[in-house]
Design a protein around this motif. Structure first.
Motif, PDB file in Angstrom:
ATOM      1  N   TRP A 185       0.843  -1.215   0.000  1.00 51.31           N
ATOM      2  CA  TRP A 185       0.000   0.000   0.000  1.00 51.31           C
ATOM      3  C   TRP A 185       0.862   1.244   0.000  1.00 51.31           C
ATOM      4  O   TRP A 185       1.824   1.361   0.776  1.00 51.31           O
ATOM      5  CB  TRP A 185      -0.857  -0.007   1.273  1.00 51.31           C
ATOM      6  CG  TRP A 185      -1.977   0.982   1.292  1.00 51.31           C
ATOM      7  CD1 TRP A 185      -1.947   2.240   1.804  1.00 51.31           C
ATOM      8  CD2 TRP A 185      -3.313   0.779   0.808  1.00 51.31           C
ATOM      9  NE1 TRP A 185      -3.185   2.838   1.664  1.00 51.31           N
ATOM     10  CE2 TRP A 185      -4.036   1.964   1.059  1.00 51.31           C
ATOM     11  CE3 TRP A 185      -3.969  -0.283   0.178  1.00 51.31           C
ATOM     12  CZ2 TRP A 185      -5.372   2.116   0.707  1.00 51.31           C
ATOM     13  CZ3 TRP A 185      -5.304  -0.142  -0.178  1.00 51.31           C
ATOM     14  CH2 TRP A 185      -6.001   1.046   0.088  1.00 51.31           C
ATOM     15  N   GLU A 192      -4.590   6.112  -2.588  1.00 48.04           N
ATOM     16  CA  GLU A 192      -5.759   5.614  -1.849  1.00 48.04           C
ATOM     17  C   GLU A 192      -7.036   5.881  -2.652  1.00 48.04           C
ATOM     18  O   GLU A 192      -7.935   5.040  -2.714  1.00 48.04           O
ATOM     19  CB  GLU A 192      -5.783   6.256  -0.455  1.00 48.04           C
ATOM     20  CG  GLU A 192      -4.640   5.668   0.377  1.00 48.04           C
ATOM     21  CD  GLU A 192      -4.310   6.379   1.678  1.00 48.04           C
ATOM     22  OE1 GLU A 192      -4.909   7.438   1.965  1.00 48.04           O
ATOM     23  OE2 GLU A 192      -3.444   5.860   2.417  1.00 48.04           O
ATOM     24  N   LYS A 237      -7.160  -2.067   5.146  1.00 49.18           N
ATOM     25  CA  LYS A 237      -6.076  -1.588   6.014  1.00 49.18           C
ATOM     26  C   LYS A 237      -5.507  -2.723   6.876  1.00 49.18           C
ATOM     27  O   LYS A 237      -4.337  -2.687   7.260  1.00 49.18           O
ATOM     28  CB  LYS A 237      -6.587  -0.436   6.889  1.00 49.18           C
ATOM     29  CG  LYS A 237      -5.456   0.359   7.512  1.00 49.18           C
ATOM     30  CD  LYS A 237      -5.942   1.611   8.211  1.00 49.18           C
ATOM     31  CE  LYS A 237      -4.794   2.329   8.897  1.00 49.18           C
ATOM     32  NZ  LYS A 237      -5.244   3.502   9.633  1.00 49.18           N
ATOM     33  N   VAL A 240      -2.289  -4.389   5.371  1.00 48.78           N
ATOM     34  CA  VAL A 240      -1.220  -3.481   4.961  1.00 48.78           C
ATOM     35  C   VAL A 240      -0.121  -3.473   6.023  1.00 48.78           C
ATOM     36  O   VAL A 240      -0.405  -3.623   7.207  1.00 48.78           O
ATOM     37  CB  VAL A 240      -1.865  -2.076   4.815  1.00 48.78           C
ATOM     38  CG1 VAL A 240      -0.851  -0.991   4.778  1.00 48.78           C
ATOM     39  CG2 VAL A 240      -2.764  -2.041   3.586  1.00 48.78           C
ATOM     40  N   TYR A 244       3.340   1.837   5.566  1.00 48.44           N
ATOM     41  CA  TYR A 244       2.652   2.308   4.358  1.00 48.44           C
ATOM     42  C   TYR A 244       2.601   3.830   4.199  1.00 48.44           C
ATOM     43  O   TYR A 244       2.590   4.328   3.072  1.00 48.44           O
ATOM     44  CB  TYR A 244       1.226   1.727   4.303  1.00 48.44           C
ATOM     45  CG  TYR A 244       0.256   2.448   5.203  1.00 48.44           C
ATOM     46  CD1 TYR A 244      -0.404   3.599   4.756  1.00 48.44           C
ATOM     47  CD2 TYR A 244      -0.001   2.016   6.498  1.00 48.44           C
ATOM     48  CE1 TYR A 244      -1.276   4.289   5.588  1.00 48.44           C
ATOM     49  CE2 TYR A 244      -0.863   2.703   7.323  1.00 48.44           C
ATOM     50  CZ  TYR A 244      -1.497   3.842   6.862  1.00 48.44           C
ATOM     51  OH  TYR A 244      -2.342   4.522   7.675  1.00 48.44           O
ATOM     52  N   GLN A 264      -0.651  -5.608  -5.318  1.00 50.30           N
ATOM     53  CA  GLN A 264      -0.838  -4.155  -5.305  1.00 50.30           C
ATOM     54  C   GLN A 264      -2.061  -3.828  -6.149  1.00 50.30           C
ATOM     55  O   GLN A 264      -2.249  -4.394  -7.229  1.00 50.30           O
ATOM     56  CB  GLN A 264       0.387  -3.428  -5.902  1.00 50.30           C
ATOM     57  CG  GLN A 264       0.232  -1.900  -5.871  1.00 50.30           C
ATOM     58  CD  GLN A 264       1.368  -1.162  -6.572  1.00 50.30           C
ATOM     59  OE1 GLN A 264       2.073  -1.728  -7.390  1.00 50.30           O
ATOM     60  NE2 GLN A 264       1.528   0.108  -6.247  1.00 50.30           N
TER      61      GLN A 264
END
Ligand code: BGC
Length: 418
Positions: A185, A192, A237, A240, A244, A264
């Motif tokens: 991430w 995002e 999240k 991750v 990040y 990814q």
């Protein structure tokens, strides 16, 4: 056109009169862009070499920063000071802003001579040819709803390419249990937002995406479906690694290349990094559509918007535009860049497996009316609205805010920014 109202249009007439570039005189073109990663630089090199062959020098204006926010800031300041470059890599609505301000050149004669109208699809022309005037030369079409995966990790754990959210969660859980970071991430607003584009499309479908991110419909923006989008973002999240924040997109790609992470979620410029690292599709890495978005694409097209330049620089500027639109160049460049050609008449035969998939799926999505501008990459909503959405998304991702609260903020922010 209300939607294209822009602060740039308010720059004084004096600046506009000055806005004839001198940098591009003396046999050189000044090109501002944000292509600084390994794959991006390799692709840009194809263009540089083409121009060198014609005896045209290249003044490189690289401004690092994926997605181009920093580069756009630099160019706005240059334009406001009456000192624009010959051209800048631009995306969608940002082109319209410069066109509305009266800063862009009229390329109609060249476009007519070379038949651009016949080969560039309408979805792109909307941005390249506002009010009937060609102001930019499109170099590619990127699609953004992709997942890039490390094949060795998938094989080792016996994971099939997930096609929907539940399968994706099951795959990510398995990867996490094996002690590998499921998702590489990059904690930057535009990255995002790129994932949110895909989540909106996947969770709500294409009609929902269009309502929320093209029509900016308040009901869609504040719907239960949008709450689910943000809940899914929260779930991501949990896959991750802790480092990040602020990670560049190409460093995230490198994690997948090196096997530090399994996947990814990123546009197909990520493929440029795999290629630059000599990795082979279906052998070393996999490319598949973000789970739940098969059949549709979100796209953005990199174009070179041409600024008004003095008479001495017009010849080189036209040569640059012509080089960008040349079919052989469009194939050579996009094979390296990871994107599809902007011209519809370029054969995909020399592209690798992921490139061929991209070209085929783009055409299929366009025919099915499922080719949608990417919000994150400036092709769905005006720049101010895009910026407002970025803020909401990134604040949510980096905090403990609830999905309900984020959705409230989203609807408010979009209404305010329009
Ligand atoms: C551009 C790509 C670029 C990517 C990362 C996108 O907005 O369209 O050409 O590679 O940003 O920098």
């Amino acid at each position: 056109m209300e939607i294209r109202k822009t602060t740039l249009a308010m720059v004084s007439a004096a600046a506009l009169m000055l806005a004839t570039s001198t940098a591009s005189a003396a046999g050189k073109v000044e090109v501002i862009h944000w292509w600084t990663s390994g794959g991006e630089a390799a692709a840009l090199n194809v263009l540089k070499k083409n121009l060198e062959k014609q005896g045209i020098g290249w003044m490189d204006g690289a401004v690092a920063g994926g997605g181009g926010d920093q580069a756009r800031t630099v160019v706005k300041a240059r334009v406001a000071a009456g000192n624009p470059p010959t051209t800048m890599q631009q995306l969608g609505f940002a082109i319209l802003d410069f066109a509305d301000g009266g800063f862009l050149a009229n390329l109609n004669d060249l476009a007519a001579k070379e038949g651009w109208d016949k080969v560039v699809p309408n979805a792109l022309k909307r941005f390249m040819k506002p009010d009937g005037v060609w102001v930019a030369a499109p170099v590619n079409v990127h699609t953004t709803n992709w997942v890039w995966a490390n094949k060795a990790i998938f094989d080792k754990l016996g994971i099939a390419q997930p096609t929907n959210w539940d399968e994706f969660v099951a795959a990510a859980d398995k990867i996490k249990a094996a002690g590998i970071t499921p998702i590489a991430w990059g904690g930057q607003a535009w990255q995002e937002a790129t994932v949110v584009d895909a989540l909106v499309n996947s969770t709500g479908g294409t009609d929902f995406y269009k309502k929320a991110f093209v029509d900016m419909d308040q009901a869609a923006l504040s719907s239960k479906t949008m709450v689910e989008v943000f809940q899914r973002l929260r779930k991501l999240k949990s896959y991750v690694d802790p480092n990040y924040p602020n990670r560049d997109w190409n460093l995230a790609t490198a994690m997948v290349i090196n096997g530090e992470a399994a996947m990814q979620m990123m546009g197909d410029w990520a493929k440029g990094e795999f290629i630059a690292a000599k990795k082979v599709p279906n052998k070393d890495f996999l490319c598949f559509r973000f789970p739940g978005t098969a059949g549709s694409v979100t796209f953005n097209s990199d174009a070179f918007a041409m600024f008004k330049v003095g008479d001495d620089a017009k010849g080189n500027q036209a040569a640059l535009a012509s080089a960008i639109m040349e079919p052989g160049f469009q194939a050579a460049f996009n094979i390296v860049k990871g994107s599809a050609p902007a011209r519809m008449d370029v054969s995909g035969k020399d592209f690798d497996a992921c490139g061929q998939k991209a070209i085929k799926q783009l055409a299929e999505a366009a025919n099915a009316d499922k080719m949608m501008g990417s919000m994150a990459h400036g092709h769905a909503v005006p720049e101010a609205v895009k910026g407002a959405i970025y803020d909401v998304v990134t604040n949510y991702f980096s905090s403990d805010q609830s999905a309900e609260e984020a959705v409230k903020k989203l609807a408010e922010a979009v209404a305010l920014a329009q």
